[in-house]
Design an enzyme around this catalytic site. Structure first.
Site, PDB file in Angstrom:
ATOM      1  N   ASN A  86      33.038  35.065  41.779  1.00  0.00           N
ATOM      2  CA  ASN A  86      34.507  35.081  41.780  1.00  0.00           C
ATOM      3  C   ASN A  86      35.085  36.470  41.481  1.00  0.00           C
ATOM      4  O   ASN A  86      36.160  36.799  41.977  1.00  0.00           O
ATOM      5  CB  ASN A  86      35.004  34.070  40.738  1.00  0.00           C
ATOM      6  CG  ASN A  86      36.459  34.297  40.359  1.00  0.00           C
ATOM      7  OD1 ASN A  86      37.369  33.968  41.123  1.00  0.00           O
ATOM      8  ND2 ASN A  86      36.690  34.892  39.185  1.00  0.00           N
ATOM      9  N   TYR A 153      39.564  45.973  51.001  1.00  0.00           N
ATOM     10  CA  TYR A 153      39.571  44.583  50.520  1.00  0.00           C
ATOM     11  C   TYR A 153      39.213  43.614  51.655  1.00  0.00           C
ATOM     12  O   TYR A 153      38.353  42.738  51.496  1.00  0.00           O
ATOM     13  CB  TYR A 153      40.937  44.260  49.921  1.00  0.00           C
ATOM     14  CG  TYR A 153      41.008  42.891  49.277  1.00  0.00           C
ATOM     15  CD1 TYR A 153      40.217  42.593  48.175  1.00  0.00           C
ATOM     16  CD2 TYR A 153      41.857  41.901  49.769  1.00  0.00           C
ATOM     17  CE1 TYR A 153      40.277  41.336  47.572  1.00  0.00           C
ATOM     18  CE2 TYR A 153      41.931  40.655  49.179  1.00  0.00           C
ATOM     19  CZ  TYR A 153      41.131  40.367  48.073  1.00  0.00           C
ATOM     20  OH  TYR A 153      41.182  39.130  47.497  1.00  0.00           O
ATOM     21  N   LYS A 157      35.723  41.305  51.816  1.00  0.00           N
ATOM     22  CA  LYS A 157      35.753  39.837  51.854  1.00  0.00           C
ATOM     23  C   LYS A 157      35.142  39.320  53.170  1.00  0.00           C
ATOM     24  O   LYS A 157      34.468  38.277  53.185  1.00  0.00           O
ATOM     25  CB  LYS A 157      37.190  39.338  51.669  1.00  0.00           C
ATOM     26  CG  LYS A 157      37.743  39.595  50.268  1.00  0.00           C
ATOM     27  CD  LYS A 157      36.937  38.860  49.206  1.00  0.00           C
ATOM     28  CE  LYS A 157      37.496  39.023  47.809  1.00  0.00           C
ATOM     29  NZ  LYS A 157      36.751  38.300  46.781  1.00  0.00           N
ATOM     30  N   VAL A 188      47.193  33.048  44.764  1.00  0.00           N
ATOM     31  CA  VAL A 188      47.151  32.511  43.398  1.00  0.00           C
ATOM     32  C   VAL A 188      47.853  33.469  42.436  1.00  0.00           C
ATOM     33  O   VAL A 188      47.662  34.695  42.511  1.00  0.00           O
ATOM     34  CB  VAL A 188      45.678  32.297  42.959  1.00  0.00           C
ATOM     35  CG1 VAL A 188      45.630  31.495  41.670  1.00  0.00           C
ATOM     36  CG2 VAL A 188      44.863  31.602  44.058  1.00  0.00           C
ATOM     37  N   THR A 190      48.049  35.426  39.710  1.00  0.00           N
ATOM     38  CA  THR A 190      47.168  36.059  38.722  1.00  0.00           C
ATOM     39  C   THR A 190      47.542  37.538  38.604  1.00  0.00           C
ATOM     40  O   THR A 190      48.418  38.027  39.320  1.00  0.00           O
ATOM     41  CB  THR A 190      45.700  35.989  39.204  1.00  0.00           C
ATOM     42  OG1 THR A 190      45.606  36.746  40.419  1.00  0.00           O
ATOM     43  CG2 THR A 190      45.244  34.566  39.456  1.00  0.00           C
TER      44      THR A 190
HETATM   45  P1  NDP Z   1      42.185  38.936  38.633  1.00  0.00           P
HETATM   46  O1  NDP Z   1      42.337  40.394  38.860  1.00  0.00           O
HETATM   47  O2  NDP Z   1      43.277  38.202  37.981  1.00  0.00           O
HETATM   48  O3  NDP Z   1      40.810  38.668  37.816  1.00  0.00           O
HETATM   49  C1  NDP Z   1      39.644  39.281  38.258  1.00  0.00           C
HETATM   50  C2  NDP Z   1      38.453  38.801  37.450  1.00  0.00           C
HETATM   51  O4  NDP Z   1      37.328  39.574  37.895  1.00  0.00           O
HETATM   52  C3  NDP Z   1      38.619  39.030  35.967  1.00  0.00           C
HETATM   53  O5  NDP Z   1      37.995  38.025  35.214  1.00  0.00           O
HETATM   54  C4  NDP Z   1      37.932  40.360  35.763  1.00  0.00           C
HETATM   55  O6  NDP Z   1      37.383  40.453  34.458  1.00  0.00           O
HETATM   56  C5  NDP Z   1      36.793  40.279  36.784  1.00  0.00           C
HETATM   57  N1  NDP Z   1      36.403  41.630  37.132  1.00  0.00           N
HETATM   58  C6  NDP Z   1      37.176  42.600  37.702  1.00  0.00           C
HETATM   59  N2  NDP Z   1      36.510  43.742  37.769  1.00  0.00           N
HETATM   60  C7  NDP Z   1      35.268  43.488  37.233  1.00  0.00           C
HETATM   61  C8  NDP Z   1      34.126  44.287  37.001  1.00  0.00           C
HETATM   62  N3  NDP Z   1      34.111  45.593  37.319  1.00  0.00           N
HETATM   63  N4  NDP Z   1      33.038  43.721  36.428  1.00  0.00           N
HETATM   64  C9  NDP Z   1      33.068  42.412  36.071  1.00  0.00           C
HETATM   65  N5  NDP Z   1      34.113  41.603  36.274  1.00  0.00           N
HETATM   66  C10 NDP Z   1      35.214  42.153  36.831  1.00  0.00           C
HETATM   67  O7  NDP Z   1      41.852  38.325  40.063  1.00  0.00           O
HETATM   68  P2  NDP Z   1      42.046  36.815  40.614  1.00  0.00           P
HETATM   69  O8  NDP Z   1      41.735  35.852  39.542  1.00  0.00           O
HETATM   70  O9  NDP Z   1      43.322  36.766  41.327  1.00  0.00           O
HETATM   71  O10 NDP Z   1      40.908  36.815  41.740  1.00  0.00           O
HETATM   72  C11 NDP Z   1      39.694  36.100  41.595  1.00  0.00           C
HETATM   73  C12 NDP Z   1      39.012  36.111  42.949  1.00  0.00           C
HETATM   74  O11 NDP Z   1      39.847  35.455  43.901  1.00  0.00           O
HETATM   75  C13 NDP Z   1      38.777  37.519  43.493  1.00  0.00           C
HETATM   76  O12 NDP Z   1      37.533  37.569  44.147  1.00  0.00           O
HETATM   77  C14 NDP Z   1      39.908  37.702  44.500  1.00  0.00           C
HETATM   78  O13 NDP Z   1      39.572  38.618  45.516  1.00  0.00           O
HETATM   79  C15 NDP Z   1      40.039  36.293  45.039  1.00  0.00           C
HETATM   80  N6  NDP Z   1      41.338  36.005  45.642  1.00  0.00           N
HETATM   81  C16 NDP Z   1      42.471  36.033  44.886  1.00  0.00           C
HETATM   82  C17 NDP Z   1      43.693  35.748  45.474  1.00  0.00           C
HETATM   83  C18 NDP Z   1      44.963  35.727  44.707  1.00  0.00           C
HETATM   84  O14 NDP Z   1      46.018  35.479  45.316  1.00  0.00           O
HETATM   85  N7  NDP Z   1      44.961  35.954  43.395  1.00  0.00           N
HETATM   86  C19 NDP Z   1      43.794  35.441  46.912  1.00  0.00           C
HETATM   87  C20 NDP Z   1      42.538  35.434  47.601  1.00  0.00           C
HETATM   88  C21 NDP Z   1      41.365  35.713  46.970  1.00  0.00           C
HETATM   89  P3  NDP Z   1      37.344  41.787  33.561  1.00  0.00           P
HETATM   90  O15 NDP Z   1      38.560  42.595  33.888  1.00  0.00           O
HETATM   91  O16 NDP Z   1      37.283  41.280  32.167  1.00  0.00           O
HETATM   92  O17 NDP Z   1      36.080  42.456  33.957  1.00  0.00           O
END
Ligand code: NDP
Length: 258
Positions: A86, A153, A157, A188, A190
């Site tokens: 994720n 991006y 994906k 979503v 976020t």
């Molecule tokens: P957020 O940016 O809100 O959260 C991202 C998550 O990934 C966090 O838990 C973060 O944790 C973790 N993360 C980011 N960088 C790293 C890193 N270098 N190492 C480890 N963990 C990392 O994103 P979303 O929750 O919105 O997205 C989740 C997934 O859903 C992603 O793959 C995104 O591409 C996909 N997505 C999201 C959409 C949306 O509308 N939000 C739409 C389509 C797809 P931490 O910072 O603690 O490392």
């Protein structure tokens, strides 16, 4: 006891998924750079089994070692083993002529390489597992529709989608094939969407569309998106459609919406 490995569990969609997957019936193994104290408190309250690793998944060698240590120790008597890739980042957002080298490499490492190596270690570590194995890659509509400014991006994906298609073919000829899906979760609400809304239209000409989605309450909450994904993960036909979108299904059940 089921085991679920989940990357990016500190916030956003991953945190909501982790919350819904926490259970005394399931071992949840989470990875992110930052901790999630609320999740840890809920795990204690629910007497749920939570392992939480702090790891920057752009650091490929350290991530590979972590993936191997997690996947080599998965219990042979588990009822089901699931990996959810994720964690992801939308940056860098810029024209291809202006991509910053460091962000480009971080995005490729996080969105593609880390997901592939976790999948690889998972498939290897569970080769002799007799039960069900599932990999869920969190993709995006951006894998399937181009956006100016999102070349990295969209391409990362799309790479996850194609990786999932290839792995499905490889697994199909093996005994007890692992099932794999690359799933778009919808738009979503976020931190990632907050980042998108702040983008300069010069870098991301579609920014107004995303600002409007928020202004008109068209974003799914992380909880709702996670609920739909958890339902999707439990589908009996999981893996039949290896590139999918949660919006293809009705919000209230597992049945296709059309
Ligand atoms: P957020 O940016 O809100 O959260 C991202 C998550 O990934 C966090 O838990 C973060 O944790 C973790 N993360 C980011 N960088 C790293 C890193 N270098 N190492 C480890 N963990 C990392 O994103 P979303 O929750 O919105 O997205 C989740 C997934 O859903 C992603 O793959 C995104 O591409 C996909 N997505 C999201 C959409 C949306 O509308 N939000 C739409 C389509 C797809 P931490 O910072 O603690 O490392």
């Amino acid at each position: 006891m089921e085991v679920v490995i989940l990357t990016g569990a500190s916030r956003g969609l991953g945190a909501a998924l982790a919350d819904q997957l926490l259970s005394s019936e399931r071992r949840l193994v989470c990875i992110a750079r930052k901790p999630n104290p609320l999740l840890e408190q809920k795990a204690r309250d629910r007497k749920a089994w939570l392992d939480y690793y702090l790891q920057d998944l752009t650091e490929i060698e350290a991530s590979d070692m972590l993936a191997q240590s997690i996947c080599d120790e998965l219990p042979a008597d588990a009822s089901r083993l699931t990996l959810i890739n994720n964690a992801g980042m939308v940056e860098p957002v810029a024209r291809a002529s202006a991509l910053p080298n460091d962000q480009l490499v971080r995005a490729l490492n996080l969105n593609v390489a880390a997901a592939m190596l976790f999948s690889s270690r998972f498939l290897k570590g569970t080769e002799d597992f007799a039960g069900e194995r599932r990999i869920l890659n969190i993709s995006s509509g951006a894998a399937r529709s181009p956006y100016a400014g999102w070349s990295v991006y969209c391409a990362t994906k799309a790479a996850l989608d194609m990786f999932s298609r290839c792995v499905k073919l490889e697994e199909a000829v093996r005994p007890n094939p692992a099932r794999i899906v690359s799933l778009a979760p919808g738009v979503v609400d976020t931190d990632m969407q907050a980042t998108v809304r702040e983008l300069d239209p010069e870098d991301f000409p579609n920014v107004e569309r995303f600002r409007n989605l928020k202004a008109t309450n068209q974003l799914a909450s992380a909880e709702e998106a996670a609920r739909r994904i958890v339902l999707y993960m439990a589908r009996a036909d999981f893996g039949t459609t290896e590139v999918d979108d949660v919006r293809n299904y009705s919000t209230s059940s597992e049945q296709p919406s059309s």
